[in-house]
Design an enzyme around this catalytic site. Structure first.
Site, PDB file in Angstrom:
ATOM      1  N   GLU A  14       0.826  -1.217   0.000  1.00  0.00           N
ATOM      2  CA  GLU A  14       0.000   0.000   0.000  1.00  0.00           C
ATOM      3  C   GLU A  14       0.859   1.266   0.000  1.00  0.00           C
ATOM      4  O   GLU A  14       0.557   2.257  -0.676  1.00  0.00           O
ATOM      5  CB  GLU A  14      -0.904  -0.002   1.247  1.00  0.00           C
ATOM      6  N   ILE A  31      -2.466   7.301   1.461  1.00  0.00           N
ATOM      7  CA  ILE A  31      -3.787   7.189   0.809  1.00  0.00           C
ATOM      8  C   ILE A  31      -4.083   5.718   0.493  1.00  0.00           C
ATOM      9  O   ILE A  31      -3.303   5.074  -0.200  1.00  0.00           O
ATOM     10  CB  ILE A  31      -3.830   8.012  -0.501  1.00  0.00           C
ATOM     11  N   GLU A  82      14.434  16.697  -3.566  1.00  0.00           N
ATOM     12  CA  GLU A  82      15.760  16.105  -3.348  1.00  0.00           C
ATOM     13  C   GLU A  82      16.834  17.015  -3.941  1.00  0.00           C
ATOM     14  O   GLU A  82      16.561  17.745  -4.908  1.00  0.00           O
ATOM     15  CB  GLU A  82      15.836  14.755  -4.083  1.00  0.00           C
ATOM     16  N   LYS A 139       4.704   4.584  -9.908  1.00  0.00           N
ATOM     17  CA  LYS A 139       3.418   4.476  -9.207  1.00  0.00           C
ATOM     18  C   LYS A 139       2.299   4.158 -10.192  1.00  0.00           C
ATOM     19  O   LYS A 139       1.411   3.353  -9.901  1.00  0.00           O
ATOM     20  CB  LYS A 139       3.114   5.776  -8.457  1.00  0.00           C
ATOM     21  N   GLY A 160       6.284  11.418   3.202  1.00  0.00           N
ATOM     22  CA  GLY A 160       6.573  11.800   4.584  1.00  0.00           C
ATOM     23  C   GLY A 160       6.656  10.570   5.458  1.00  0.00           C
ATOM     24  O   GLY A 160       6.023   9.542   5.171  1.00  0.00           O
TER      25      GLY A 160
END
Ligand code: HSE
Length: 422
Positions: free
Chosen positions: A129, A136, A190, A205, A302
């Site tokens: 996940e 989310i 970054e 993704k 995060g």
């Protein structure tokens, strides 16, 4: 009461976030879920590194075997990042019958078949996940809540760094380079921002999301990818004047048996739910034939948001007797090489009689219909003006062919940006 022994691969910010969540919220999880987790070993690159959470030194090791070969460790949580050695370690863990919980979209998307096959062949659990959009629960939603749907499209803001940059460019009229530099100072981008700003992160993704949504493996190499480095404040501003908001979208659609999967700067109508997703937030907009449209919104990165998804997977794995495999069939996926959408075209055109007729003539020749056109600002020193066209829905190949045939001394193409979510 159930106690599960866990090993970590990696202990950067995400690993520390998971440890912190288990340490500070583990008792409530135990009360609510009836399961407790004991972290036994944590693989790190550097034993002496300062970490963002206090991790007991005796848990740390720099020998992967101490995690991968320990028969007591039932679940391996991976947050090393990067393709290797993370992929090989995950496959080894699965081959040893251990459940793997990962946040690593790059490893998973790049080695999907090998990792899923190892899980299937060894009856091991594979939970991911956190690999797409952090906290989310969009993977869970597609796999566990939307199975009764033929999903026709998935469109998402699936990279927070680029959404932050584009939001600020839109709010302030700022230049890409200036906002990027600010984002780097704030730690939101970054030092080497390539993976985010060139769309690689979003492509990994999208490969995972579209594979699950369409039940066919959509390899990351088949995803069309274009980043945001060429976006100018003028594009953002002109879009606004047409009622459009610029986002880096991952777009996947199934049409006529073919799958379109693409990551690129995209205008959405300012009234579309995705247009209101600002700053570093993520959102995924799914369309299913039975459920209709829905949007998942939240924090896509995060330490704690990502730890939320990882620990939730850990709990789910603990409750699951027979681990599910991704519902993906073996039918090869046919990738569309062309697609239709509205196009925003900004060009510098010589300000003289017949030039607009030339452009509209080219569009007409390739069957591209113009929806609106504006001329912006004054003629420059070389006699050119900025002209923006919005087409009706048209094949991308046709739009590009029409523009390629225009004479360079009359017209210079500034940008071609797709419009979605009509
Ligand atoms: N760098 C990513 C982002 C988070 O900006 O969304 C991790 O995938």
């Amino acid at each position: 009461m159930e106690r599960i022994t866990v090993g970590f691969l990696g202990c950067g910010n995400i690993g520390c976030g998971v440890y912190k969540l288990l340490e500070t919220y583990g008792e409530e999880i135990f009360r609510n879920e009836g399961v407790a987790f004991d972290v036994k070993k944590i693989l790190v690159r550097s034993l002496g590194k300062k970490r963002s959470w206090n991790i007991p030194a005796h848990l740390l090791t720099d020998h992967p075997d101490e995690v991968l070969d320990d028969p007591e460790i039932a679940v391996v949580m991976e947050f090393m990042g990067g393709e290797e050695p993370a992929s090989s370690y995950m496959i080894r863990a699965l081959e040893g019958g251990k459940t793997v919980v990962t946040a690593n979209k790059m490893a998973l998307a790049s080695n999907w078949n090998a990792i899923v096959s190892a899980a299937r062949e060894h009856g091991a659990g594979l939970y991911y996940e956190a690999s797409v959009c952090g906290a989310i629960p969009v993977i869970r939603a597609i796999n566990d809540s939307l199975q009764a749907n033929r999903i026709t499209s998935v469109m998402g803001i699936i990279n927070g760094t680029t959404n932050y940059i584009l939001s600020r460019m839109s709010q302030e009229g700022a230049a890409y380079e200036d906002v990027l530099a600010d984002a780097q100072k704030l730690g939101l981008a970054e030092p080497d921002p390539t993976a985010d700003v060139e769309g690689y992160d979003a492509a990994y993704k999208l490969s995972i999301l579209s594979t699950l949504a369409f039940h066919r493996h959509v390899p990351v190499e088949c995803i069309y990818r274009e980043g945001i480095t060429g976006i100018t404040p003028l594009d953002v501003q002109c879009g606004k004047e047409f009622g459009l908001t610029l986002k880096l979208l991952g777009v996947a659609k199934e049409e006529d048996g073919k799958i379109q999967a693409r990551v690129h700067p995209t205008f959405v109508r300012s009234s579309h739910p995705l247009a209101g997703v600002s700053d570093a937030f993520n959102a995924v907009y799914v369309n299913g034939h039975a459920c209709g449209e829905m949007m998942f919104y939240g924090r896509g990165a995060g330490d704690m948001p990502t730890a939320s998804a990882l620990v939730s997977d850990l709990i789910k794995a603990a409750h699951t007797k027979r681990h599910p495999l991704p519902a993906v069939n073996d039918v090869p996926c046919e990738i569309a090489e062309d697609w239709s959408c509205v196009h925003f075209v900004r060009m510098k055109a010589k300000d003289e009689p017949g030039v607009l007729a030339l452009v509209s003539g080219q569009f007409a020749q390739y069957g591209v219909s113009i929806s609106s056109m504006v001329q912006k600002g004054d003629r420059d020193a070389d006699g050119y003006v900025q002209v923006i066209f919005l087409t009706h829905e048209a094949s991308e190949r046709a739009v590009r062919s029409a523009l390629a045939a225009l004479p360079a001394e009359k017209v210079c193409i500034g940008s071609i940006i797709r419009v979605e979510g009509e």
